[in-house]
Design a protein around this motif. Structure first.
Motif, PDB file in Angstrom:
ATOM      1  N   LEU A 154       0.572  -1.188  -0.250  1.00 36.93           N
ATOM      2  CA  LEU A 154       0.134  -0.228  -0.242  1.00 36.93           C
ATOM      3  C   LEU A 154       0.603   1.332  -0.119  1.00 36.93           C
ATOM      4  N   THR A 182       2.355   2.024  -3.927  1.00 37.24           N
ATOM      5  CA  THR A 182       1.461   2.194  -4.064  1.00 37.24           C
ATOM      6  C   THR A 182       1.101   3.712  -4.343  1.00 37.24           C
ATOM      7  N   TYR A 214       2.186  -4.726  -5.909  1.00 32.56           N
ATOM      8  CA  TYR A 214       2.321  -5.802  -6.247  1.00 32.56           C
ATOM      9  C   TYR A 214       3.063  -7.045  -6.773  1.00 32.56           C
ATOM     10  N   ASP A 258      -5.575  -3.796   1.338  1.00 32.54           N
ATOM     11  CA  ASP A 258      -4.634  -3.341   0.727  1.00 32.54           C
ATOM     12  C   ASP A 258      -5.334  -1.917   0.069  1.00 32.54           C
ATOM     13  N   GLN A 259      -5.849  -3.019  -1.367  1.00 30.91           N
ATOM     14  CA  GLN A 259      -6.329  -2.533  -2.769  1.00 30.91           C
ATOM     15  C   GLN A 259      -7.494  -1.293  -2.723  1.00 30.91           C
ATOM     16  N   TRP A 260      -8.096  -2.073  -1.075  1.00 28.85           N
ATOM     17  CA  TRP A 260      -9.383  -1.111  -0.751  1.00 28.85           C
ATOM     18  C   TRP A 260      -9.212  -0.567   0.332  1.00 28.85           C
ATOM     19  N   GLN A 295      -7.009  -7.891  -1.969  1.00 27.79           N
ATOM     20  CA  GLN A 295      -7.444  -6.959  -2.054  1.00 27.79           C
ATOM     21  C   GLN A 295      -7.427  -5.985  -0.913  1.00 27.79           C
ATOM     22  N   ILE A 355      -4.399   1.055 -10.853  1.00 29.41           N
ATOM     23  CA  ILE A 355      -4.920   0.060 -11.078  1.00 29.41           C
ATOM     24  C   ILE A 355      -3.523  -0.707 -11.887  1.00 29.41           C
ATOM     25  N   GLN A 401      -0.834  -0.539  -8.402  1.00 32.13           N
ATOM     26  CA  GLN A 401      -1.290  -1.774  -7.596  1.00 32.13           C
ATOM     27  C   GLN A 401      -0.168  -2.112  -8.539  1.00 32.13           C
ATOM     28  N   LYS A 402      -0.322  -2.868  -9.865  1.00 25.88           N
ATOM     29  CA  LYS A 402       0.266  -3.762 -10.566  1.00 25.88           C
ATOM     30  C   LYS A 402       2.225  -3.808 -10.054  1.00 25.88           C
ATOM     31  N   HIS A 418     -10.682  -3.564  -7.905  1.00 27.31           N
ATOM     32  CA  HIS A 418      -9.277  -4.041  -7.812  1.00 27.31           C
ATOM     33  C   HIS A 418      -9.088  -4.983  -8.423  1.00 27.31           C
ATOM     34  N   THR A 419      -7.431  -5.274  -8.982  1.00 24.70           N
ATOM     35  CA  THR A 419      -6.930  -5.928  -9.948  1.00 24.70           C
ATOM     36  C   THR A 419      -6.348  -7.107  -9.029  1.00 24.70           C
TER      37      THR A 419
END
Length: 605
Positions: free
Chosen positions: A294, A297, A328, A500-502, A498, A321, A324-325, A527-528
């Motif tokens: 996170l 990102t 991650y 940390d994505q949310w 997901q 997105i 994040q890729k 989310h990806t």
């Protein structure tokens, strides 16, 4: 230019008050935590009480045999944000060589071979001993009551049990005995009890009451910790899993965890890892968890203007997105229970290099960065996986809320709790693992072991290769936000990869867009899936994005035109965030919780 919050409507109000606030993924845990605050307990007493209730009322999402991570701020301690480390390590017998000798290519997603040393209970007791004020018996009374006297089964508890009913009947008889009634799953709303777990908690309390006269509160809690790790809990668990039983591989194996493994673990606290973003300090776990992803990102997105990172626009969603890729991919390449190169990965210079890779089109590549002196691990990039022993036609599928295959494997969900009190103490914690479909119930204890080791690889050379004594790289990742050294927000969400994505969407909307906490939770999520999953069977979807339909047809069409592979999840499907907040200048407190699933709740005054 910035992005603006939506209209005034929210599914619920952002609660406001000055006494204390609690929020969690189940209303009974929230109510229990708030009851502790009302009776003079602090945020630490309250969060521990609520967490043990979560073990009882969300048994499909967490349990005493699982793990947790927390992040907290103790007012007046002068220590800054601290991480509560409740992630157990791999047992001494859990080597990649042993698992391969058992015919496995992956660590199973269910069964005792997937179990790290249970750590959640010890971590909660450590927090209570060091930061709390209440006696253990008073804190555990709520959970004991719901376990012994019963509580209404959630619809999703019923659905989960039904999903693994045949597994229980055919292979896990102890689980069938606890969770089935005449061979059937409990109906939604049916009162369910767990007398065995109530007795386990009674015995932990009794360990402290049997101490010599003059022993204090902390000594009584420490006695309970020893009863867990060196006493009856360790003995019962280690003895039970020696019997071979069915795993998610479709094959039978004995567990390897021993009493010595239990005795070798103690929870701990440590400094949080932090970065600065838009004037706020974001605090997370170290790289033994996914928390720094996170932070990476945010560092990448920090180089864009405010309006360029609005999650509700196609351009903003695309940049989020793609960032994040990249973050991650680094998680897979570098994170684990070792000295990860966070000094480089979190630097502004490295973030700028990564930011330059974001183009107008969706990437379907796995692109970890280059860190001098480190070789990035490249995981197996499988878009699908089927163990040879699985029956034809059996599938493992699901996004968002937990879905369960006939083998008992769950795809990434858990629980969360946040608490803030009138003194300025703040806690954010994510308990997980040990859900009822993890492995067979240990009859004497009323719970099963967790399955966190599925987040390790059997391939050599990974920062998270299965290694005895090493922690798996957990997905559990609560967040604390500070300004000028004072905590202002605690938040988190279930959801495996997901989480940390949310949470990222929440932070962008609150810190950049000016949303209220409830507005940010209610706003449409995405989310990806273009990253290897942490959960068995460890597959990925190159270019995949899962979205709530409420993002809008124009936004979704634009993302698809950029090459994103869109999966629609429905209008209200993604994320189960909760949050509490505090204004350090006025003492005003806030709380908000997720409406999705009609289960999370916030309370306070």
């Amino acid at each position: 230019m910035t992005f603006t919050p939506p209209a005034d409507f929210t599914t619920r109000p952002t609660l406001e008050g000055s006494f204390g606030m609690s929020a969690s993924t189940h209303w009974l845990a929230t109510a229990s935590a708030q009851a502790v605050l009302e009776r003079g307990g602090n945020a630490f007493d309250a969060s521990v009480a609520g967490a043990f209730v979560l073990h009882v009322v969300e048994p499909h999402l967490n349990g005493p045999g699982g793990d947790m991570t927390g992040i907290f701020f103790a007012a007046g301690a002068g220590t800054g944000p601290r991480v509560l480390m409740g992630q157990g390590h791999a047992p001494a017998g859990a080597s990649a060589e042993h698992y391969r000798s058992e015919g496995l290519e992956l660590v199973p997603g269910s069964g005792a071979l997937a179990a790290a040393v249970p750590a959640a209970v010890d971590a909660w007791l450590l927090l209570l001993a060091e930061q709390g004020t209440w006696e253990l018996a008073d804190v555990l009374a709520f959970a004991i009551g719901y376990a012994r006297d019963g509580h209404a089964a959630l619809p999703r508890v019923s659905t989960t049990i039904e999903s693994v009913r045949e597994l229980f009947l055919e292979h896990w008889p102890s689980s069938a005995q606890l969770w089935l009634r005449d061979g059937a799953a409990p109906a939604p709303g049916e009162i369910i009890r767990n007398e065995a777990y109530a007795r386990t908690l009674d015995r932990l309390i009794a360990a402290g009451t049997e101490l010599p006269e003059g022993a204090d509160r902390v000594a009584r809690i420490e006695a309970a910790r020893h009863a867990w790790s060196d006493g009856f809990v360790a003995a019962a668990a280690a003895d039970f899993v020696r019997a071979p039983h069915r795993h998610s591989s479709g094959t039978d194996h004995a567990g390897v965890i021993t009493r010595q493994d239990f005795a070798g673990f103690r929870a701990s606290t440590e400094d949080a890892v932090t970065i600065e973003f838009r004037g706020a300090t974001i605090a997370k776990t170290g790289a033994w968890g996914q928390g720094p992803a996170l932070l990476q990102t945010l560092q990448i997105l920090a180089g864009f203007a405010d309006h360029e990172i609005d999650p509700s626009t196609a351009e903003g969603a695309h940049r989020i997105i793609e960032a994040q890729k990249l973050a991650y991919a680094d998680r897979e390449a570098y994170y684990g229970d070792h000295d990860a190169p966070l000094d480089v990965l979190l630097s502004e210079e490295y973030a700028a290099e990564r930011r330059a890779l974001i183009g107008e089109r969706a990437s379907e590549e796995f692109r970890p960065g280059i860190v001098p002196g480190h070789t990035p691990f490249l995981p197996p990039l499988r878009t699908e996986y089927r163990p040879p022993a699985l029956a034809a036609g059996e599938t493992v599928a699901g996004v968002g809320e937990p879905t369960v295959s006939a083998t008992g494997v769950t795809r990434g969900d858990t629980c969360h709790i946040d608490v803030v009190d009138r003194w300025g103490n703040m806690v954010s914690a994510t308990p997980s693992g040990g859900w009822l479909q993890s492995s067979p119930v240990i009859p004497e204890l009323g719970f099963c072991l967790g399955s966190r080791l599925q987040m390790t690889w059997l391939e050599a050379g990974a920062p998270s290769t299965l290694t005895p004594g090493k922690r798996p790289r957990t997905t559990l990742t609560p967040t604390l936000v500070l300004r000028d050294g004072e905590p202002v927000l605690a938040l988190g969400s279930p959801g495996g990869d997901q989480q940390d994505q949310w949470q990222l969407l929440f932070l962008l909307r609150v810190l950049v867009g000016g949303y209220t906490a409830q507005q940010a939770i209610d706003a449409p999520a995405l989310h990806t899936t273009s990253v290897p999953e942490s959960f068995w069977p460890r597959t990925w979807t190159p270019g995949g994005v899962v979205v709530e339909d409420r993002l809008g047809e124009d936004v979704l069409a634009d993302l698809a035109a950029r090459g994103h592979r869109i999966t629609r999840a429905g209008d209200w499907a993604l994320g189960r965030l909760s949050s509490v907040g505090r204004n350090p200048h006025t003492g005003a407190l806030t709380a908000a919780a997720n409406p999705r699933g009609a289960q999370g709740y916030a309370a306070g005054r």
